[in-house]
Design an enzyme around this catalytic site. Structure first.
Site, PDB file in Angstrom:
ATOM      1  N   LYS A 125       0.869  -1.187   0.000  1.00  0.00           N
ATOM      2  CA  LYS A 125       0.000   0.000   0.000  1.00  0.00           C
ATOM      3  C   LYS A 125       0.899   1.229   0.000  1.00  0.00           C
ATOM      4  O   LYS A 125       2.040   1.160   0.457  1.00  0.00           O
ATOM      5  CB  LYS A 125      -0.882  -0.006   1.261  1.00  0.00           C
ATOM      6  CG  LYS A 125      -2.097   0.881   1.167  1.00  0.00           C
ATOM      7  CD  LYS A 125      -3.256   0.233   0.419  1.00  0.00           C
ATOM      8  CE  LYS A 125      -4.353   1.237   0.139  1.00  0.00           C
ATOM      9  NZ  LYS A 125      -5.526   0.607  -0.491  1.00  0.00           N
ATOM     10  N   ASP A 165      -6.842   4.467  -4.836  1.00  0.00           N
ATOM     11  CA  ASP A 165      -7.544   4.340  -3.548  1.00  0.00           C
ATOM     12  C   ASP A 165      -8.173   5.720  -3.323  1.00  0.00           C
ATOM     13  O   ASP A 165      -8.373   6.472  -4.301  1.00  0.00           O
ATOM     14  CB  ASP A 165      -6.577   3.942  -2.427  1.00  0.00           C
ATOM     15  CG  ASP A 165      -7.279   3.573  -1.120  1.00  0.00           C
ATOM     16  OD1 ASP A 165      -7.890   2.497  -1.054  1.00  0.00           O
ATOM     17  OD2 ASP A 165      -7.256   4.373  -0.153  1.00  0.00           O
TER      18      ASP A 165
HETATM   19  P1  NDP Z   1     -12.986   7.996  -3.239  1.00  0.00           P
HETATM   20  O1  NDP Z   1     -11.913   8.990  -3.012  1.00  0.00           O
HETATM   21  O2  NDP Z   1     -13.498   7.790  -4.604  1.00  0.00           O
HETATM   22  O3  NDP Z   1     -14.237   8.317  -2.294  1.00  0.00           O
HETATM   23  C1  NDP Z   1     -14.117   8.413  -0.924  1.00  0.00           C
HETATM   24  C2  NDP Z   1     -15.443   8.865  -0.348  1.00  0.00           C
HETATM   25  O4  NDP Z   1     -15.369   8.807   1.076  1.00  0.00           O
HETATM   26  C3  NDP Z   1     -15.793  10.303  -0.691  1.00  0.00           C
HETATM   27  O5  NDP Z   1     -17.174  10.435  -0.735  1.00  0.00           O
HETATM   28  C4  NDP Z   1     -15.195  11.070   0.483  1.00  0.00           C
HETATM   29  O6  NDP Z   1     -15.835  12.299   0.712  1.00  0.00           O
HETATM   30  C5  NDP Z   1     -15.474  10.116   1.619  1.00  0.00           C
HETATM   31  N1  NDP Z   1     -14.486  10.270   2.682  1.00  0.00           N
HETATM   32  C6  NDP Z   1     -13.137  10.139   2.591  1.00  0.00           C
HETATM   33  N2  NDP Z   1     -12.558  10.383   3.769  1.00  0.00           N
HETATM   34  C7  NDP Z   1     -13.563  10.666   4.627  1.00  0.00           C
HETATM   35  C8  NDP Z   1     -13.617  10.995   5.995  1.00  0.00           C
HETATM   36  N3  NDP Z   1     -12.501  11.092   6.722  1.00  0.00           N
HETATM   37  N4  NDP Z   1     -14.830  11.217   6.547  1.00  0.00           N
HETATM   38  C9  NDP Z   1     -15.949  11.120   5.819  1.00  0.00           C
HETATM   39  N5  NDP Z   1     -15.960  10.811   4.502  1.00  0.00           N
HETATM   40  C10 NDP Z   1     -14.790  10.583   3.931  1.00  0.00           C
HETATM   41  O7  NDP Z   1     -12.420   6.625  -2.613  1.00  0.00           O
HETATM   42  P2  NDP Z   1     -12.875   5.137  -2.915  1.00  0.00           P
HETATM   43  O8  NDP Z   1     -14.333   5.078  -3.126  1.00  0.00           O
HETATM   44  O9  NDP Z   1     -11.958   4.584  -3.919  1.00  0.00           O
HETATM   45  O10 NDP Z   1     -12.495   4.432  -1.516  1.00  0.00           O
HETATM   46  C11 NDP Z   1     -13.401   4.392  -0.411  1.00  0.00           C
HETATM   47  C12 NDP Z   1     -12.954   3.313   0.554  1.00  0.00           C
HETATM   48  O11 NDP Z   1     -12.939   2.049  -0.124  1.00  0.00           O
HETATM   49  C13 NDP Z   1     -11.564   3.486   1.147  1.00  0.00           C
HETATM   50  O12 NDP Z   1     -11.547   2.957   2.460  1.00  0.00           O
HETATM   51  C14 NDP Z   1     -10.711   2.595   0.258  1.00  0.00           C
HETATM   52  O13 NDP Z   1      -9.532   2.161   0.904  1.00  0.00           O
HETATM   53  C15 NDP Z   1     -11.662   1.444   0.026  1.00  0.00           C
HETATM   54  N6  NDP Z   1     -11.367   0.634  -1.140  1.00  0.00           N
HETATM   55  C16 NDP Z   1     -11.358   1.185  -2.395  1.00  0.00           C
HETATM   56  C17 NDP Z   1     -11.120   0.381  -3.497  1.00  0.00           C
HETATM   57  C18 NDP Z   1     -11.223   0.905  -4.882  1.00  0.00           C
HETATM   58  O14 NDP Z   1     -11.184   0.096  -5.812  1.00  0.00           O
HETATM   59  N7  NDP Z   1     -11.392   2.187  -5.101  1.00  0.00           N
HETATM   60  C19 NDP Z   1     -10.767  -1.041  -3.344  1.00  0.00           C
HETATM   61  C20 NDP Z   1     -10.876  -1.530  -1.976  1.00  0.00           C
HETATM   62  C21 NDP Z   1     -11.129  -0.692  -0.944  1.00  0.00           C
HETATM   63  P3  NDP Z   1     -15.278  13.634   0.008  1.00  0.00           P
HETATM   64  O15 NDP Z   1     -15.822  13.602  -1.391  1.00  0.00           O
HETATM   65  O16 NDP Z   1     -15.840  14.732   0.837  1.00  0.00           O
HETATM   66  O17 NDP Z   1     -13.793  13.561   0.061  1.00  0.00           O
END
Ligand code: NDP
Length: 444
Positions: A125, A165
């Site tokens: 990571k 991510d």
């Molecule tokens: P994105 O950046 O596309 O989206 C993240 C979302 O979560 C946004 O809506 C963001 O809000 C919100 N967010 C982030 N940090 C916080 C916080 N501290 N408090 C509240 N809301 C928060 O990321 P992903 O969708 O790719 O990833 C989301 C999760 O899924 C993570 O934990 C990641 O590790 C996990 N994951 C992702 C994979 C992937 O293929 N993308 C694979 C496996 C796991 P805002 O728009 O306001 O920033």
């Protein structure tokens, strides 16, 4: 003192100030106790001590120049945690909260997740405390180019293959890949999540969200249940959340709430995903705008309130520790039946305890969100084979991987006498394969 306790104690002593890493290691190691008891050779080979120590940690400076001509400096990380079963594989996270503890917790989880996919990928990571929010495209490009100017020497298609991510989507992967290709002069599958015009795979964008729904659907099927007519809440409104919503809706569920880091929206008529996509994917705006555009929906400032919305299924898809004990109790009180983690470690240890003691079917992240990395491995296979599979082919493979993961974790839990405990099932099933490979390699 038992072996597991000894290793955890020394991990905390040797790695102070890394609370997220301690949390993930505690969750994993404590559930492995029955396996460790069955295999005394693991202790003799110092297997757990080696398992929790990354093979390599790379930390570096990322200098770049903003649009006002000011020099900025961020921290860059890549933790190459475990390559026993394949090249390191795991995403890059760009978010101001990123630090070594967070990257190590994600890397440790990734080892077992990747093992569960059944594909030959090790765990890693990386990321940076860089905040892409509010930056211009030029600033994002400048940052990505600087980041890759150091990272390129540590990665490779058969060594370490990063992906996206939080904060790292198609745009960032494009800039990172462009810089790698320029420096190394090779067009290879060194990053996944690439655009379709330069080696990406169909379904990668949808994979984590779709996979989350496929595994939940399988768990429901085993109980004679389905998504049809169910009320769902999804935290986040990023990549994982959007495609989980899309697939859940296509199976007949009603998604009534979603959030971003400022607050949540509640739409009793069912979320209109076209509006969410326009706000988050096209305009890169705030979810608050949804309530201004869709009649009958309500916006509430602050995220935590989302867990007070009654639902049958809760899908946390934003970030770590978004569901604490209180939120879990609220969900249970309001009748939640299934919780499946799209994000990594979104539930605290206490929250998991609440779900498990209340009979909620709880699918932990390393199983439930493995669809993203599994499809990344399918992208790697297409890259090295110089092939391009259709949407249907990749989607069918993804579904079959998720269905297999469900049955593997279900069987592992049963085999060790913990039927229905998928935290144990996932940790055990993922760990055994890695442990066997590590034993076979000797003390390395
Ligand atoms: P994105 O950046 O596309 O989206 C993240 C979302 O979560 C946004 O809506 C963001 O809000 C919100 N967010 C982030 N940090 C916080 C916080 N501290 N408090 C509240 N809301 C928060 O990321 P992903 O969708 O790719 O990833 C989301 C999760 O899924 C993570 O934990 C990641 O590790 C996990 N994951 C992702 C994979 C992937 O293929 N993308 C694979 C496996 C796991 P805002 O728009 O306001 O920033």
């Amino acid at each position: 003192m038992k072996y597991v306790e000894k290793v955890l104690k020394s991990l905390k002593k040797q790695n102070p100030n890394e609370p997220e890493f301690h949390q993930a290691a505690t969750e994993i190691l404590t559930t492995l106790a029955p396996v460790i008891e069955k295999h005394p050779e693991y202790e003799a080979a110092g297997l757990l001590e080696r398992f929790v120590e990354p093979e390599r940690v790379i930390m570096f400076r990322v200098p770049w120049v903003d649009d006002k001509g000011k020099v900025r400096v961020n921290k860059g990380y890549r933790v190459q945690f475990n390559s026993a079963i394949g090249p390191y594989k795991g995403g890059l996270r760009f978010h101001p909260s990123v630090n070594l503890s967070i990257i190590k917790f994600l890397g440790l989880e990734q080892i077992l997740k990747n093992s569960l996919t059944g594909l030959p990928i090790g765990g890693g990571k990386g990321g940076s405390d860089f905040d892409p929010k509010g930056k211009s495209n030029r600033e994002i490009m400048a940052f990505c180019q600087s980041f890759m100017t150091e990272l390129y020497r540590h990665i490779g298609a058969d060594t370490d293959v990063p992906a996206g991510d939080i904060g790292v989507g198609g745009r960032e992967i494009g800039y990172l890949f462009g810089q790698y290709k320029r420096i190394r002069d090779e067009h290879v599958g060194v990053l996944t999540g690439r655009g379709l015009s330069y080696g990406g795979s169909l379904v990668r964008t949808e994979a984590t969200g779709y996979g989350l729904i496929y595994i939940t659907e399988e768990a429901m099927k085993a109980r004679g249940d389905s998504f049809k007519g169910k009320t769902v809440i999804i935290s986040g409104s990023g990549n994982v959340a959007i495609y989980a919503c899309q697939k859940a809706q296509s199976l007949g569920a009603k998604v009534v709430a979603m959030y971003d880091s400022n607050g949540y929206i509640y739409d009793p008529n069912g979320i209109r995903l076209d509006v969410i996509k326009d706000i988050k994917e096209v305009k890169r705006g705030r979810i608050k705008e949804y309530a201004e555009r869709v009649n009958g929906s309500v916006y509430t400032e602050g995220c935590r309130g989302i867990w007070s919305v009654p639902c049958d299924i809760a899908l946390p898809c934003a970030t770590q520790n978004e569901i604490d004990k209180k939120s879990a109790e609220l969900l249970v009180k309001n009748g939640v039946k299934y919780v499946a983690e799209g994000a990594n470690m979104p539930s605290t240890l206490d929250a998991i305890g609440v779900f498990q003691s209340s009979g909620v079917v709880f699918l932990p992240a390393k199983a439930a969100n493995a669809g993203g990395v599994a499809t990344s491995a399918l992208e790697m296979a297409q890259s090295s084979g110089r092939m391009f599979w259709s949407f249907e082919e990749v989607d069918a493979k993804l579904k079959s991987i998720m269905v297999n993961i469900y049955h593997n974790i279900d069987n592992a839990a049963k085999q060790y006498g913990f039927e229905g405990n998928y935290v144990m099932g996932a940790n055990i099933a993922g760990f055994v394969k890695v442990a066997e490979a590590m034993l076979a390699h000797g003390i390395v």
